[in-house]
Design a protein around this motif. Structure first.
Motif, PDB file in Angstrom:
ATOM      1  N   TYR A 113       0.813  -1.220   0.000  1.00 16.70           N
ATOM      2  CA  TYR A 113       0.000   0.000   0.000  1.00 16.70           C
ATOM      3  C   TYR A 113       0.845   1.268   0.000  1.00 16.70           C
ATOM      4  CZ  TYR A 113       0.312   1.119   5.070  1.00 16.70           C
ATOM      5  OH  TYR A 113       0.732   1.479   6.324  1.00 16.70           O
ATOM      6  N   THR A 114       2.095   1.180   0.470  1.00 14.26           N
ATOM      7  CA  THR A 114       2.974   2.346   0.401  1.00 14.26           C
ATOM      8  C   THR A 114       3.342   2.650  -1.044  1.00 14.26           C
ATOM      9  OG1 THR A 114       3.909   1.728   2.546  1.00 14.26           O
ATOM     10  CG2 THR A 114       5.112   3.363   1.271  1.00 14.26           C
ATOM     11  N   MET A 115       3.544   1.616  -1.837  1.00 15.24           N
ATOM     12  CA  MET A 115       3.889   1.788  -3.250  1.00 15.24           C
ATOM     13  C   MET A 115       2.779   2.519  -4.001  1.00 15.24           C
ATOM     14  SD  MET A 115       4.124  -1.166  -6.155  1.00 15.24           S
ATOM     15  CE  MET A 115       2.375  -1.499  -5.872  1.00 15.24           C
ATOM     16  N   VAL A 116       1.515   2.238  -3.672  1.00 14.48           N
ATOM     17  CA  VAL A 116       0.385   2.818  -4.400  1.00 14.48           C
ATOM     18  C   VAL A 116      -0.009   4.173  -3.840  1.00 14.48           C
ATOM     19  CG1 VAL A 116      -2.012   2.492  -5.107  1.00 14.48           C
ATOM     20  CG2 VAL A 116      -0.462   0.518  -5.000  1.00 14.48           C
ATOM     21  N   GLY A 117      -0.089   4.299  -2.500  1.00 16.44           N
ATOM     22  CA  GLY A 117      -0.666   5.488  -1.878  1.00 16.44           C
ATOM     23  C   GLY A 117       0.254   6.669  -1.726  1.00 16.44           C
ATOM     24  N   GLY A 118       1.580   6.456  -1.692  1.00 21.02           N
ATOM     25  CA  GLY A 118       2.498   7.562  -1.489  1.00 21.02           C
ATOM     26  C   GLY A 118       2.381   8.159  -0.098  1.00 21.02           C
ATOM     27  N   ILE A 119       2.957   9.353   0.095  1.00 17.55           N
ATOM     28  CA  ILE A 119       2.989   9.977   1.421  1.00 17.55           C
ATOM     29  C   ILE A 119       1.589  10.357   1.908  1.00 17.55           C
ATOM     30  CG2 ILE A 119       3.322  12.317   0.547  1.00 17.55           C
ATOM     31  CD1 ILE A 119       4.909  10.777   3.716  1.00 17.55           C
ATOM     32  N   SER A 120       0.685  10.694   0.995  1.00 17.62           N
ATOM     33  CA  SER A 120      -0.687  11.021   1.402  1.00 17.62           C
ATOM     34  C   SER A 120      -1.356   9.814   2.035  1.00 17.62           C
ATOM     35  CB  SER A 120      -1.494  11.497   0.189  1.00 17.62           C
ATOM     36  OG  SER A 120      -2.829  11.782   0.563  1.00 17.62           O
ATOM     37  N   GLY A 121      -1.195   8.653   1.406  1.00 19.85           N
ATOM     38  CA  GLY A 121      -1.746   7.431   1.984  1.00 19.85           C
ATOM     39  C   GLY A 121      -1.083   7.079   3.292  1.00 19.85           C
ATOM     40  N   ALA A 161      -0.908  -2.036  13.424  1.00 23.69           N
ATOM     41  CA  ALA A 161      -1.013  -0.625  13.052  1.00 23.69           C
ATOM     42  C   ALA A 161       0.283   0.108  13.370  1.00 23.69           C
ATOM     43  CB  ALA A 161      -2.182   0.024  13.789  1.00 23.69           C
ATOM     44  N   ALA A 162       0.837  -0.192  14.550  1.00 26.00           N
ATOM     45  CA  ALA A 162       2.099   0.430  14.951  1.00 26.00           C
ATOM     46  C   ALA A 162       3.219   0.064  13.994  1.00 26.00           C
ATOM     47  CB  ALA A 162       2.449   0.000  16.372  1.00 26.00           C
ATOM     48  N   ALA A 163       3.247  -1.201  13.586  1.00 31.26           N
ATOM     49  CA  ALA A 163       4.292  -1.658  12.666  1.00 31.26           C
ATOM     50  C   ALA A 163       4.153  -0.991  11.307  1.00 31.26           C
ATOM     51  CB  ALA A 163       4.219  -3.170  12.524  1.00 31.26           C
ATOM     52  N   LEU A 164       2.949  -1.016  10.766  1.00 29.02           N
ATOM     53  CA  LEU A 164       2.724  -0.482   9.430  1.00 29.02           C
ATOM     54  C   LEU A 164       2.979   1.012   9.376  1.00 29.02           C
ATOM     55  CD1 LEU A 164      -0.514  -2.472   8.537  1.00 29.02           C
ATOM     56  CD2 LEU A 164       1.789  -2.886   7.664  1.00 29.02           C
ATOM     57  N   SER A 165       2.620   1.744  10.439  1.00 31.35           N
ATOM     58  CA  SER A 165       2.798   3.192  10.454  1.00 31.35           C
ATOM     59  C   SER A 165       4.268   3.584  10.475  1.00 31.35           C
ATOM     60  CB  SER A 165       2.091   3.809  11.659  1.00 31.35           C
ATOM     61  OG  SER A 165       2.671   3.369  12.867  1.00 31.35           O
ATOM     62  N   SER A 166       5.134   2.685  10.900  1.00 36.17           N
ATOM     63  CA  SER A 166       6.573   2.954  10.884  1.00 36.17           C
ATOM     64  C   SER A 166       7.197   2.502   9.567  1.00 36.17           C
ATOM     65  CB  SER A 166       7.256   2.239  12.046  1.00 36.17           C
ATOM     66  OG  SER A 166       6.747   2.704  13.272  1.00 36.17           O
ATOM     67  N   ILE A 167       6.770   1.339   9.100  1.00 37.54           N
ATOM     68  CA  ILE A 167       7.346   0.788   7.878  1.00 37.54           C
ATOM     69  C   ILE A 167       7.017   1.657   6.672  1.00 37.54           C
ATOM     70  CG2 ILE A 167       7.331  -1.202   6.311  1.00 37.54           C
ATOM     71  CD1 ILE A 167       6.661  -2.917   8.823  1.00 37.54           C
ATOM     72  N   ASP A 168       5.752   2.079   6.548  1.00 38.18           N
ATOM     73  CA  ASP A 168       5.366   2.868   5.374  1.00 38.18           C
ATOM     74  C   ASP A 168       6.121   4.189   5.317  1.00 38.18           C
ATOM     75  OD1 ASP A 168       4.045   4.340   7.349  1.00 38.18           O
ATOM     76  OD2 ASP A 168       2.049   3.656   6.785  1.00 38.18           O
ATOM     77  N   SER A 169       6.331   4.825   6.473  1.00 42.83           N
ATOM     78  CA  SER A 169       7.048   6.099   6.511  1.00 42.83           C
ATOM     79  C   SER A 169       8.494   5.935   6.048  1.00 42.83           C
ATOM     80  CB  SER A 169       7.025   6.671   7.928  1.00 42.83           C
ATOM     81  OG  SER A 169       5.708   6.759   8.406  1.00 42.83           O
ATOM     82  N   GLU A 170       9.147   4.900   6.534  1.00 40.23           N
ATOM     83  CA  GLU A 170      10.539   4.669   6.175  1.00 40.23           C
ATOM     84  C   GLU A 170      10.671   4.317   4.697  1.00 40.23           C
ATOM     85  OE1 GLU A 170      12.734   5.464   8.161  1.00 40.23           O
ATOM     86  OE2 GLU A 170      11.820   5.375  10.140  1.00 40.23           O
ATOM     87  N   LEU A 171       9.764   3.495   4.199  1.00 39.36           N
ATOM     88  CA  LEU A 171       9.814   3.121   2.785  1.00 39.36           C
ATOM     89  C   LEU A 171       9.672   4.347   1.889  1.00 39.36           C
ATOM     90  CD1 LEU A 171       7.674  -0.156   2.596  1.00 39.36           C
ATOM     91  CD2 LEU A 171      10.130   0.060   2.222  1.00 39.36           C
ATOM     92  N   ASN A 172       8.726   5.214   2.226  1.00 36.13           N
ATOM     93  CA  ASN A 172       8.512   6.407   1.415  1.00 36.13           C
ATOM     94  C   ASN A 172       9.724   7.326   1.454  1.00 36.13           C
ATOM     95  OD1 ASN A 172       7.045   9.347   1.017  1.00 36.13           O
ATOM     96  ND2 ASN A 172       6.013   7.704  -0.096  1.00 36.13           N
ATOM     97  N   ALA A 173      10.344   7.451   2.630  1.00 36.11           N
ATOM     98  CA  ALA A 173      11.528   8.302   2.763  1.00 36.11           C
ATOM     99  C   ALA A 173      12.721   7.720   2.005  1.00 36.11           C
ATOM    100  CB  ALA A 173      11.879   8.479   4.237  1.00 36.11           C
ATOM    101  N   LEU A 174      12.911   6.409   2.100  1.00 34.19           N
ATOM    102  CA  LEU A 174      14.015   5.762   1.380  1.00 34.19           C
ATOM    103  C   LEU A 174      13.850   5.928  -0.125  1.00 34.19           C
ATOM    104  CD1 LEU A 174      14.256   2.523   3.538  1.00 34.19           C
ATOM    105  CD2 LEU A 174      16.068   4.222   3.289  1.00 34.19           C
ATOM    106  N   ALA A 175      12.613   5.800  -0.608  1.00 32.58           N
ATOM    107  CA  ALA A 175      12.353   5.989  -2.035  1.00 32.58           C
ATOM    108  C   ALA A 175      12.611   7.437  -2.446  1.00 32.58           C
ATOM    109  CB  ALA A 175      10.924   5.588  -2.361  1.00 32.58           C
ATOM    110  N   THR A 176      12.236   8.386  -1.582  1.00 34.99           N
ATOM    111  CA  THR A 176      12.455   9.809  -1.880  1.00 34.99           C
ATOM    112  C   THR A 176      13.925  10.109  -2.085  1.00 34.99           C
ATOM    113  OG1 THR A 176      10.527  10.415  -0.542  1.00 34.99           O
ATOM    114  CG2 THR A 176      12.088  12.167  -1.057  1.00 34.99           C
ATOM    115  N   ILE A 177      14.759   9.659  -1.155  1.00 40.17           N
ATOM    116  CA  ILE A 177      16.191   9.928  -1.251  1.00 40.17           C
ATOM    117  C   ILE A 177      16.793   9.223  -2.457  1.00 40.17           C
ATOM    118  CG2 ILE A 177      18.415   9.657  -0.077  1.00 40.17           C
ATOM    119  CD1 ILE A 177      16.494  11.775   1.094  1.00 40.17           C
TER     120      ILE A 177
END
Length: 581
Positions: free
Chosen positions: A164-172, A409-425
């Motif tokens: 879901y991080t791949m599809v939704g981006g930072i907004s998701g 929920a706690a796990a996903l909320s951390s993983i999605d943030s890191e994935l999006n940041a790693l992709a950004t850099i």
């Protein structure tokens, strides 16, 4: 787990994937995918930051930490309010003015491309490794729930978050974090309530605190100054300040939150929300671990919360295990009686008897751990299994699914943030910056989604390689402490040291990393006072302990970077002046 709990858990995971992916339509380009077109409200950003912080590591690792030790771990969060205020006055307005995608873009203009790329590379290394730990944390819960190998559960949680991080981006990411935060807080609150509800009728909350205090479980502040101690007031206020400044001010996963803000005031308010709420929340989670310890004074508890496979036992070790089990049951009953006697008559003699019974029980548990280590020929511990055991064996049907959903929920909320940041850099600082071709917006958007998947797979692989670790909450901070201090040093140069140049900054950054490595490998012998460098591939001699604990690596890295950078910059300027004459 009951089918009702399964239904709740599956419904939650299904909703999370749907909620995260439905915002993908708003990501028509990389600004929408990475920055939500700079349109997020401050409260959503603030809750997203808190949700990222309240990861599965917080649920599982912190409660286990308090259960096994005490509440002194809260001291490392004392610096959070100070760090947030400093950042609101310094880096937040700086980033907001420049309107960048990446925290490290600003370094190129002042120090050159090499410094920007090396700093961003350090971020990719630190968060890539840290993300493996964050994925491994909830996998402990899944392994117990599904009775599957840890490797299988790591794959489940890693792939789900990546999807879901791949599809939704930072907004998701941000919008799902807000809803996940509510589920997390419900899980924490209900666990605390249920522990209190299940205590014996004649044991109230104040009695629980009294018993915990008698055992030293409520110890939260240590005013002694000792850099070889992990947690004391000096570590929390000074050393951890460098960690928090770097994490919230230079880590892309956090900076990216307030880069999505509508205005500077909104960015500041999102950080101040965490400043006010982080310490109380962390204190409450640690107190939950302490209350869990009190609960098992009266309730039935296993000798270890995660045992080895009986098939691996020999007849001799099996007999030793049975003897330890008998001793444990007898000692557990003795401790329970001692606790009741103490509550009935609060005398020094009864308090000492209670402490002795508790110490005896700990020694029996340690003996069982050593027995399991001999069987498996590897280090064993059950810190990360304590809360999952309580949830699965004590919480009522239906609520189990909700609480486990909270951990997810706690796990996903951390993983999605890191994935999006790693992709950004990866895209902004490396691919887009170094690519000489003029690509379309859709090309970079596709590349961003592909990179998100790639990092998800790499992080999942890191989690598989990591396997089981002693304390996940400590380990994630240790990984960060290797990098954060040096990265913070470069930003100190950027803001406050005008004489620093690119050569000095890059040399200082490398020097900081090397120095941190050597300081981390410095050991001392408390009795002889001798010091020794011991590298990871060598065994630590008997009697030697760490001379400097990991949180102090952060100020060491920062100071070395600044001193070396200034020195090299001055020397370089002098050499340049001579060559021009």
């Amino acid at each position: 787990m009951h089918w009702i709990d399964w239904l709740v858990l599956v419904a939650f995971l299904g909703y999370t994937i749907w909620d995260g992916t439905r915002h993908g339509k708003q990501s028509e380009n990389i600004e929408g995918f990475f920055l939500a077109n700079r349109s997020m409200p401050w409260w959503a950003m603030g809750l997203s930051v808190m949700a990222t912080q309240a990861s599965a590591i917080t649920f599982i690792g912190t409660t286990g930490q308090a259960y096994v030790e005490d509440m002194r771990f809260v001291q490392i969060y004392l610096a959070v309010p100070f760090a947030m205020i400093i950042l609101c006055l310094t880096l937040v307005p700086y980033f907001n003015k420049l309107q960048n995608f990446s925290a490290y873009e600003v370094l190129e203009e002042r120090f050159g491309l090499s410094t920007r790329l090396f700093t961003s590379f350090l971020f990719l290394m630190s968060r890539g490794l840290g993300l493996g730990i964050i994925i491994a944390a909830p996998s402990y819960v899944l392994a117990i729930l599904l009775d599957l190998p840890l490797s299988t559960t790591i794959l489940i949680i890693g792939i789900t978050a990546t999807l879901y991080t791949m599809v939704g981006g930072i907004s998701g990411v941000i919008r799902t974090d807000v809803k996940q935060m509510a589920v997390m807080m419900f899980g924490l609150g209900f666990c605390f309530y249920w522990i209190h509800y299940q205590l014996p009728p004649d044991v109230d909350f104040s009695d629980s605190l009294y018993l915990a205090g008698t055992l030293g479980k409520l110890d939260a502040l240590d005013i002694s100054f000792d850099i070889s101690e992990k947690y004391n007031i000096w570590t929390g206020v000074f050393a951890a300040l460098f960690l928090m400044l770097s994490y919230f001010g230079t880590d892309q996963s956090q900076v990216q939150r307030y880069l999505t803000a509508k205005s500077l005031n909104d960015a500041r308010k999102s950080l101040l929300l965490s400043a006010y709420a982080k310490v109380p929340m962390q204190f409450f989670i640690l107190l939950l671990g302490v209350m869990l310890y009190v609960f098992y004074i009266f309730g039935s508890a296993p000798i270890t919360f995660h045992s080895t496979d009986p098939v691996a036992e020999t007849e001799q070790t099996e007999l030793a295990g049975e003897m330890l089990q008998q001793e444990y049951k007898a000692t557990h009953l003795q401790r329970r009686e001692a606790a009741l006697n103490l509550l009935e008559q609060k005398t020094p003699e009864n308090a000492e008897a209670f402490r002795e019974a508790d110490q005896h029980l700990k020694e029996v548990r340690e003996s069982e751990m050593e027995r399991q280590e001999k069987i498996t020929e590897s280090s064993r511990n059950d810190t990360n299994y304590i809360l999952p055991y309580f949830i699965l064996n004590e919480i009522p049907i239906g609520i189990i699914g909700l609480i486990v959903a909270g951990i997810f929920a706690a796990a996903l909320s951390s993983i999605d943030s890191e994935l999006n940041a790693l992709a950004t850099i990866s895209i902004v600082d490396w691919y887009k910056r170094l690519d000489s071709k003029d690509r379309s917006a859709k090309w970079y958007l596709r590349s961003s989604r592909f990179t998100t998947v790639l990092w998800g797979l790499l992080a999942t692989g890191a989690a598989l390689a990591l396997g089981e670790t002693r304390s996940i909450i400590e380990l994630v901070n240790k990984v960060g402490s290797y990098f954060y201090g040096s990265i913070l040093g470069v930003f100190v140069l950027l803001l406050y040291v005008k004489r620093a140049n690119g050569v000095g900054a890059l040399t200082g950054l490398i020097s900081g990393m090397v120095t941190v490595f050597f300081f981390d490998r410095l050991f001392e012998h408390p009795e002889t006072g001798s010091w020794q460098l011991i590298f990871p591939w060598n065994e630590t001699p008997e009697g030697f302990t760490k001379a400097i604990e990991y949180l102090w690596l952060n100020p060491v890295g920062t100071v070395v970077v600044v001193i070396v950078s200034v020195s090299i910059s001055m020397l370089w300027d002098q050499m340049s002046d001579k060559s021009l004459r």
